[in-house]
Design an enzyme around this catalytic site. Structure first.
Site, PDB file in Angstrom:
ATOM      1  N   CYS B 111      15.927  46.944  92.916  1.00  9.51           N
ATOM      2  CA  CYS B 111      15.455  45.559  93.013  1.00  9.51           C
ATOM      3  C   CYS B 111      14.089  45.371  92.354  1.00  9.51           C
ATOM      4  CB  CYS B 111      15.407  45.121  94.468  1.00  9.51           C
ATOM      5  SG  CYS B 111      16.951  45.460  95.319  1.00  9.51           S
ATOM      6  N   LYS B 356      14.118  35.106  99.553  1.00 10.18           N
ATOM      7  CA  LYS B 356      14.844  34.523 100.684  1.00 10.18           C
ATOM      8  C   LYS B 356      15.530  33.203 100.324  1.00 10.18           C
ATOM      9  CE  LYS B 356      16.697  34.181 103.769  1.00 10.18           C
ATOM     10  NZ  LYS B 356      17.255  32.921 104.048  1.00 10.18           N
ATOM     11  N   HIS B 360      17.761  36.150  94.800  1.00  8.18           N
ATOM     12  CA  HIS B 360      17.443  37.516  94.394  1.00  8.18           C
ATOM     13  C   HIS B 360      18.455  38.023  93.374  1.00  8.18           C
ATOM     14  CE1 HIS B 360      16.066  41.527  94.341  1.00  8.18           C
ATOM     15  NE2 HIS B 360      16.691  42.013  95.383  1.00  8.18           N
TER      16      HIS B 360
END
Lengths: 149, 414
Positions: B111, B356, B360
């Site tokens: 990520c 959030k 993402h």
């Protein structure tokens, strides 16, 4: 602009030593292979590594310790421990689709490091507590399964 | 050791002032600026990864007068392109941009792939290997069913000892949440306030995946994903792409009088497997990368006006803001509830909506954070604008902190 690059101001790195390795070597270092370790774990003995200098232990590969030591030996750990943290997996990856719901836990072995494992028949958070005693139970199922002790 | 670093020309030693006390040659870093940014909307998009990334870069070029032919190279953050049956993204994109001769590579740090791409582009310019670089990022995952996506994401863990024992990605952060709750008394409601705050921000972001304000009860009553984390504690799986164009100060000053600088760049790691770390409630790499970036920027944390932090889960924002140093350990979870981290609060956290609510798209996320911060510092963030923002920090994490990239951006030179 000089003198603010990475590495500036740090203690000098250890002196370089001349490499002694045979450039024609084709064999892997025996401790690289994880198969022996995994086989021992599958057969019921939680097996990993221990640094002979600082005594840090782990199941994950340790060819050199974070303390700098290369003196790492295989070590057997106890099968029982206590849950240090856990979650209840309702959505899991493909190897575990037949097991949900279950708990995935970080477990501190009584004599050994933290390990992770899964605990069957935990459907909600109230079904398990931090501190719960658990025992490693080898099975035909994937991964390391623990049961409440 | 001969001083033959990037600052010296063809291995010819420069003056002795470039040598450190240990005799090691020090890089003479050039200042690096952001001169353009672009981003697709995040969400479930019908476009493929290559289409999204090309669009984001085209937008970035449209925002600057620079000709793409002035680009020296590119790094693209991406983790899961092969799930679209496509690898080797670099040349595909550069060919579409009409600059097939310019080198481009994909970088993968789970990520943190996007933040890492920015870092590598930064290094190329700072080190004198390039004058203009593209840092892009893209992810396309909506073609995967939940089971497949969950499995792929779990491959970002130490799979032999974490994923292979049954944990999903949310499961890893859930154990961090349980540890934080046990030590500091953090409650599910505290965490819900973080989700509510980020959704309030995301509702104003036209690029956000989830443009919807929510209430505390929506979070608390949402489906449990990995107890104690619920659906609204988690970021969505998003498609999307983002790109920033970085340039040396020299190039940037030809385009604008007041460039936005990447004043500091930090990269660090942590032990890959969460359970091998001494403390489950902290990510050591975040501390290290933050210290590096601030030191390079010659700034202190109190100089930072706002931050885009890696809130893949609500607990991740609490821990990130503690590790960066905005709040003491064990108090990060209280800040959203008290309004400290809201836009307009003492230190706005994730004014874009964060992972959030903004979403993402793994490889794009870290690049998108830099783009959002760039727009903030230009005063072009629209409804998301943090008033008077001059210094912003971005924080991008791979897996549970095995990879961390932190950048400090500021408007104007120091």
């Amino acid at each position: 602009v000089t003198g603010h690059g990475p590495g500036h101001g740090k203690a000098a790195a250890p002196a370089l030593t001349k490499a002694k390795a045979d450039p024609h070597q084709t064999e892997f270092h025996p401790a690289i292979h994880m198969k022996d370790q995994i086989d021992k774990i599958r057969n019921g003995t939680i097996t990993g590594h221990e640094c002979q200098n600082c005594h840090r232990q782990s199941l994950t590969p340790m060819m050199r310790c974070t303390c700098g030591s290369k003196d790492i030996k295989e070590a057997s750990f106890s099968s029982e421990g206590a849950v240090e943290s856990f979650t209840v997996q309702v959505v899991a990856s493909e190897q575990f689709i037949n097991e949900v719901p279950f708990a995935w836990a970080i477990i501190k072995l009584d004599k050994g490091p933290r390990v992770t494992g899964w605990i069957p028949y935990v459907a909600k958070q109230a079904d398990l507590k931090v501190g719960q005693r658990v025992k490693y139970t080898p099975s035909y199922k994937p991964g390391m399964m623990f049961e409440k002790a | 050791v001969r001083p033959c670093g990037p600052g010296s020309r063809r291995g010819i030693p420069r003056g002795s002032e470039a040598l450190s006390e240990t005799g090691r040659s020090l890089p003479t870093m050039r200042r690096v600026c952001v001169i353009g940014a672009g981003s697709t909307k995040y969400g479930r998009l019908k476009e493929t990864g290559r289409e999204m990334l090309t669009e984001a870069i085209m937008q970035a070029f449209a925002s600057t007068e620079l000709d793409p032919r002035q680009v020296d190279g590119a790094f693209f953050g991406n983790a899961f392109a092969v799930t679209e049956r496509q690898g080797h993204l670099g040349p595909l994109i550069m060919s579409a941009l009409g600059i097939p001769d310019k080198p481009a590579s994909t970088v993968e740090s789970a990520c943190a792939s996007g933040g890492t791409a920015v870092r590598e582009a930064f290094i190329n310019i700072a080190g004198g290997f390039a004058d203009v670089m593209i840092a892009g990022g893209v992810e396309k995952v909506s073609q995967l069913d939940t089971l497949t996506a969950t499995s792929y994401f779990a491959y970002g863990s130490d799979f032999a000892f974490e994923g292979g024992n049954g944990c999903s990605f949310p499961g890893l952060y859930a154990t961090m949440a349980v540890a934080h709750m046990g030590r500091y008394g953090t409650t599910e409601e505290d965490l819900a306030h973080i989700a509510v705050k980020n959704h309030a921000n995301g509702a104003k972001n036209p690029k956000a995946h989830l443009q919807k304000a929510i209430k505390i009860d929506d979070v608390l009553k949402s489906m449990v994903v990995a107890a104690p984390l619920k659906l609204y504690d988690a970021c969505p799986f998003s498609d999307g792409a983002a790109a920033v164009i970085l340039a040396s100060e020299e190039v940037a000053k030809k385009l604008t009088d007041e460039p936005v600088y990447i004043a500091g760049s930090g990269r660090a790691g942590s032990i890959a497997a969460l359970h091998d770390r001494d403390d489950l409630t902290t990510i050591p790499g975040t501390k290290l990368a933050t210290q590096q970036a601030l030191k390079m920027a010659k700034l202190e944390l109190k100089d930072v006006d706002f931050a885009e932090v890696h809130d893949c889960f609500t607990i991740a924002e609490a821990i990130a803001t503690e590790d960066i140093g905005f709040f003491k350990h064990g108090t990060g979870h209280k800040q959203a509830r008290e309004g400290v981290t809201a836009n307009g609060g003492k230190i706005p956290i994730n004014p874009s909506g964060g992972l959030k609510a903004k979403g993402h798209p793994v490889g794009a996320t870290g690049v998108g954070q830099v783009a959002e911060t760039y727009w903030q510092l230009l005063g072009e963030a629209g409804g998301l604008q943090v008033s008077g923002a001059e210094v912003g920090l971005t924080h991008n994490v791979g897996a549970t902190g095995g990879s961390v990239a932190v950048h400090v951006l500021r408007r104007g030179a120091s």
